[in-house]
Design a protein around this motif. Structure first.
Motif, PDB file in Angstrom:
ATOM      1  N   GLN A  34     -69.125 -40.524  88.441  1.00  0.00           N
ATOM      2  CA  GLN A  34     -68.830 -41.914  88.793  1.00  0.00           C
ATOM      3  C   GLN A  34     -69.416 -42.874  87.762  1.00  0.00           C
ATOM      4  OE1 GLN A  34     -70.211 -42.438  92.823  1.00  0.00           O
ATOM      5  NE2 GLN A  34     -68.828 -40.851  93.636  1.00  0.00           N
ATOM      6  N   TYR A  35     -70.599 -42.523  87.273  1.00  0.00           N
ATOM      7  CA  TYR A  35     -71.266 -43.371  86.285  1.00  0.00           C
ATOM      8  C   TYR A  35     -70.431 -43.461  85.003  1.00  0.00           C
ATOM      9  CZ  TYR A  35     -75.235 -45.421  83.781  1.00  0.00           C
ATOM     10  OH  TYR A  35     -76.057 -46.273  83.068  1.00  0.00           O
ATOM     11  N   ILE A  36     -69.950 -42.311  84.537  1.00  0.00           N
ATOM     12  CA  ILE A  36     -69.143 -42.282  83.318  1.00  0.00           C
ATOM     13  C   ILE A  36     -67.814 -42.999  83.542  1.00  0.00           C
ATOM     14  CG2 ILE A  36     -67.974 -40.799  81.632  1.00  0.00           C
ATOM     15  CD1 ILE A  36     -70.999 -40.719  81.375  1.00  0.00           C
ATOM     16  N   GLN A  37     -67.198 -42.795  84.719  1.00  0.00           N
ATOM     17  CA  GLN A  37     -65.932 -43.474  85.020  1.00  0.00           C
ATOM     18  C   GLN A  37     -66.113 -44.989  85.020  1.00  0.00           C
ATOM     19  OE1 GLN A  37     -64.710 -41.768  88.756  1.00  0.00           O
ATOM     20  NE2 GLN A  37     -63.709 -40.002  87.802  1.00  0.00           N
ATOM     21  N   LYS A  38     -67.219 -45.466  85.571  1.00  0.00           N
ATOM     22  CA  LYS A  38     -67.506 -46.901  85.598  1.00  0.00           C
ATOM     23  C   LYS A  38     -67.666 -47.437  84.174  1.00  0.00           C
ATOM     24  CE  LYS A  38     -70.596 -50.323  87.683  1.00  0.00           C
ATOM     25  NZ  LYS A  38     -71.792 -50.540  88.536  1.00  0.00           N
ATOM     26  N   MET A  39     -68.339 -46.653  83.306  1.00  0.00           N
ATOM     27  CA  MET A  39     -68.471 -47.037  81.896  1.00  0.00           C
ATOM     28  C   MET A  39     -67.103 -47.175  81.246  1.00  0.00           C
ATOM     29  SD  MET A  39     -71.599 -44.656  80.517  1.00  0.00           S
ATOM     30  CE  MET A  39     -71.002 -44.867  78.855  1.00  0.00           C
ATOM     31  N   GLU A  40     -66.234 -46.184  81.505  1.00  0.00           N
ATOM     32  CA  GLU A  40     -64.895 -46.203  80.913  1.00  0.00           C
ATOM     33  C   GLU A  40     -64.105 -47.427  81.378  1.00  0.00           C
ATOM     34  OE1 GLU A  40     -63.879 -41.482  80.205  1.00  0.00           O
ATOM     35  OE2 GLU A  40     -63.764 -42.264  82.250  1.00  0.00           O
ATOM     36  N   GLN A  41     -64.253 -47.772  82.660  1.00  0.00           N
ATOM     37  CA  GLN A  41     -63.556 -48.952  83.192  1.00  0.00           C
ATOM     38  C   GLN A  41     -64.067 -50.232  82.536  1.00  0.00           C
ATOM     39  OE1 GLN A  41     -64.220 -48.649  87.410  1.00  0.00           O
ATOM     40  NE2 GLN A  41     -62.827 -46.887  87.644  1.00  0.00           N
ATOM     41  N   LEU A  43     -65.436 -50.488  79.553  1.00  0.00           N
ATOM     42  CA  LEU A  43     -65.039 -50.512  78.142  1.00  0.00           C
ATOM     43  C   LEU A  43     -63.528 -50.617  77.968  1.00  0.00           C
ATOM     44  CD1 LEU A  43     -67.441 -47.705  76.848  1.00  0.00           C
ATOM     45  CD2 LEU A  43     -67.645 -50.143  76.352  1.00  0.00           C
ATOM     46  N   GLY A  44     -62.782 -50.240  79.008  1.00  0.00           N
ATOM     47  CA  GLY A  44     -61.330 -50.290  78.926  1.00  0.00           C
ATOM     48  C   GLY A  44     -60.715 -49.144  78.155  1.00  0.00           C
ATOM     49  N   VAL A  45     -61.472 -48.055  77.963  1.00  0.00           N
ATOM     50  CA  VAL A  45     -60.971 -46.872  77.250  1.00  0.00           C
ATOM     51  C   VAL A  45     -61.422 -45.614  77.973  1.00  0.00           C
ATOM     52  CG1 VAL A  45     -60.919 -47.948  74.960  1.00  0.00           C
ATOM     53  CG2 VAL A  45     -63.002 -46.820  75.740  1.00  0.00           C
ATOM     54  N   GLN A  46     -60.724 -44.522  77.727  1.00  0.00           N
ATOM     55  CA  GLN A  46     -61.134 -43.229  78.263  1.00  0.00           C
ATOM     56  C   GLN A  46     -61.963 -42.511  77.204  1.00  0.00           C
ATOM     57  OE1 GLN A  46     -57.988 -41.007  80.096  1.00  0.00           O
ATOM     58  NE2 GLN A  46     -59.153 -39.082  80.111  1.00  0.00           N
ATOM     59  N   LEU A  47     -63.153 -42.079  77.605  1.00  0.00           N
ATOM     60  CA  LEU A  47     -64.075 -41.452  76.664  1.00  0.00           C
ATOM     61  C   LEU A  47     -63.947 -39.930  76.648  1.00  0.00           C
ATOM     62  CD1 LEU A  47     -67.201 -43.638  77.490  1.00  0.00           C
ATOM     63  CD2 LEU A  47     -65.671 -43.873  75.529  1.00  0.00           C
ATOM     64  N   ALA A  60     -61.919 -42.432  71.102  1.00  0.00           N
ATOM     65  CA  ALA A  60     -62.879 -43.476  71.465  1.00  0.00           C
ATOM     66  C   ALA A  60     -64.234 -42.865  71.802  1.00  0.00           C
ATOM     67  CB  ALA A  60     -62.352 -44.288  72.658  1.00  0.00           C
ATOM     68  N   GLY A  61     -64.198 -41.710  72.487  1.00  0.00           N
ATOM     69  CA  GLY A  61     -65.448 -41.034  72.839  1.00  0.00           C
ATOM     70  C   GLY A  61     -66.216 -40.576  71.619  1.00  0.00           C
ATOM     71  N   GLU A  62     -65.507 -40.080  70.604  1.00  0.00           N
ATOM     72  CA  GLU A  62     -66.162 -39.638  69.369  1.00  0.00           C
ATOM     73  C   GLU A  62     -66.855 -40.805  68.677  1.00  0.00           C
ATOM     74  OE1 GLU A  62     -63.094 -37.801  67.126  1.00  0.00           O
ATOM     75  OE2 GLU A  62     -63.134 -35.908  68.273  1.00  0.00           O
ATOM     76  N   LEU A  63     -66.183 -41.970  68.638  1.00  0.00           N
ATOM     77  CA  LEU A  63     -66.792 -43.155  68.038  1.00  0.00           C
ATOM     78  C   LEU A  63     -68.018 -43.592  68.828  1.00  0.00           C
ATOM     79  CD1 LEU A  63     -63.658 -45.324  67.113  1.00  0.00           C
ATOM     80  CD2 LEU A  63     -65.091 -43.979  65.571  1.00  0.00           C
ATOM     81  N   TYR A  64     -67.910 -43.522  70.156  1.00  0.00           N
ATOM     82  CA  TYR A  64     -69.027 -43.894  71.022  1.00  0.00           C
ATOM     83  C   TYR A  64     -70.242 -43.002  70.739  1.00  0.00           C
ATOM     84  CZ  TYR A  64     -71.443 -45.353  75.304  1.00  0.00           C
ATOM     85  OH  TYR A  64     -72.362 -45.846  76.203  1.00  0.00           O
TER      86      TYR A  64
END
Length: 296
Positions: A34-41, A43-47, A60-64
């Motif tokens: 849930q924590y990661i999903q909230k981060m993705e929301q 940021l507006g991208v899927q990590l 996007a996840g690789e850049l993060y």
């Protein structure tokens, strides 16, 4: 964004699994997801691409992750600088060292260091030369005990000592009866050798030494451990190249015969290295000073 976010992301990326990462982070797996999903929301991208098993990073996840590593490394360097201000009353020093060198060097150095700086926690990272270089470049270790050559464009370093590369000959081998402590390497071209694996520097050194005198070594066996290679020589299986430091703790009932290489001086330098441009803490500098003193 906070440091916890970065650490959670790095752990999931490292484990390639939410459940395994949650275990390492000591939190519930649903909470981490849930924590990661909230981060993705936010940021507006899927990590993470969750359709793969194991899960993988999106672009996007690789850049993060790349940026997160840099941020956490800068944070660690800042903490080190603050720790220096309190005159080494507390702190943490992360040291990379090859496993077998840890056996011989660290017991000579660490007690003296702890006696002078009891508030500094020392964490050891042991591995092969390649693994240690990678840890140093990532900023996982503050200083690393390495053998030359090291990539000068990537590392700064200080020379600690020189060691000689010796030839270890089985105790019952005809050459073991040879008088004197030197041997012509070219005379061993038909012998079987036990070497370290190809990703280790001593393997490369051994092959290059043989090449200099005109032959390619006949390799009977390769091993990750210099101590295993040494024990196999003592058991009569073949000849090996070993650093003279190994003789400090030689406990085999049947001793190999050791020779210096007559053809040329086979020495290499042991250094304490750290990533170029990285802040070198006072604790690191003091450990280097203690090491020089203990090994002099």
């Amino acid at each position: 964004m906070d440091f916890r976010q970065l650490q959670y992301m790095l752990k999931v990326a490292e484990e390639k699994s939410f459940s395994k990462a949650a275990q390492k982070l000591y939190i519930a797996q649903p909470s981490l997801s849930q924590y990661i999903q909230k981060m993705e929301q936010q940021l507006g991208v899927q990590l993470f691409d969750r359709t793969n098993n194991p899960i993988t990073l999106t672009y996007a996840g690789e850049l993060y992750i790349e940026t997160a590593k840099k941020i956490l490394d800068l944070k660690n360097q800042l903490i080190q600088q603050m720790e220096d201000i309190v005159e080494l009353k507390k702190g943490c020093l992360k040291i990379g060292v090859a496993s077998f060198r840890s056996t011989y060097f660290i017991p000579k150095v660490l007690p003296l260091f702890y006696e002078r700086f009891p508030g500094i926690e020392v964490i050891l990272f042991e591995g092969t030369s390649g693994e240690l270089e990678e840890l140093a470049l990532k900023g996982t270790t503050d200083i690393t005990i390495m053998m030359m050559p090291v990539p000068k464009e990537l590392f700064s370093y200080e020379i600690i000592l020189k060691e000689e590369i010796l030839l270890a000959v089985p105790p019952k081998h005809p050459l073991s009866k040879k008088e004197g402590n030197k041997i012509n390497l070219a005379a061993l071209k038909n012998e079987s050798f036990i070497l370290l694996k190809q990703n280790q520097k001593l393997h490369q050194i051994a092959v290059n030494l043989c090449k200099q005198v005109g032959f390619k070594p006949k390799i009977l066996l390769e091993t990750e451990s210099i101590e295993t290679a040494h024990a196999l020589v003592a058991a009569g299986m073949g000849i090996s190249f070993i650093p003279d430091i190994l003789l400090l703790a030689n406990t085999y009932s049947k001793q190999p015969k050791y020779f210096s290489i007559e053809d040329f001086s086979a020495t290499r330098e042991m250094v304490v290295a750290y990533r170029k441009g990285r802040y070198l803490s006072t604790a690191s500098k003091e450990f280097i000073n203690v090491m020089k003193e203990a090994l002099s």
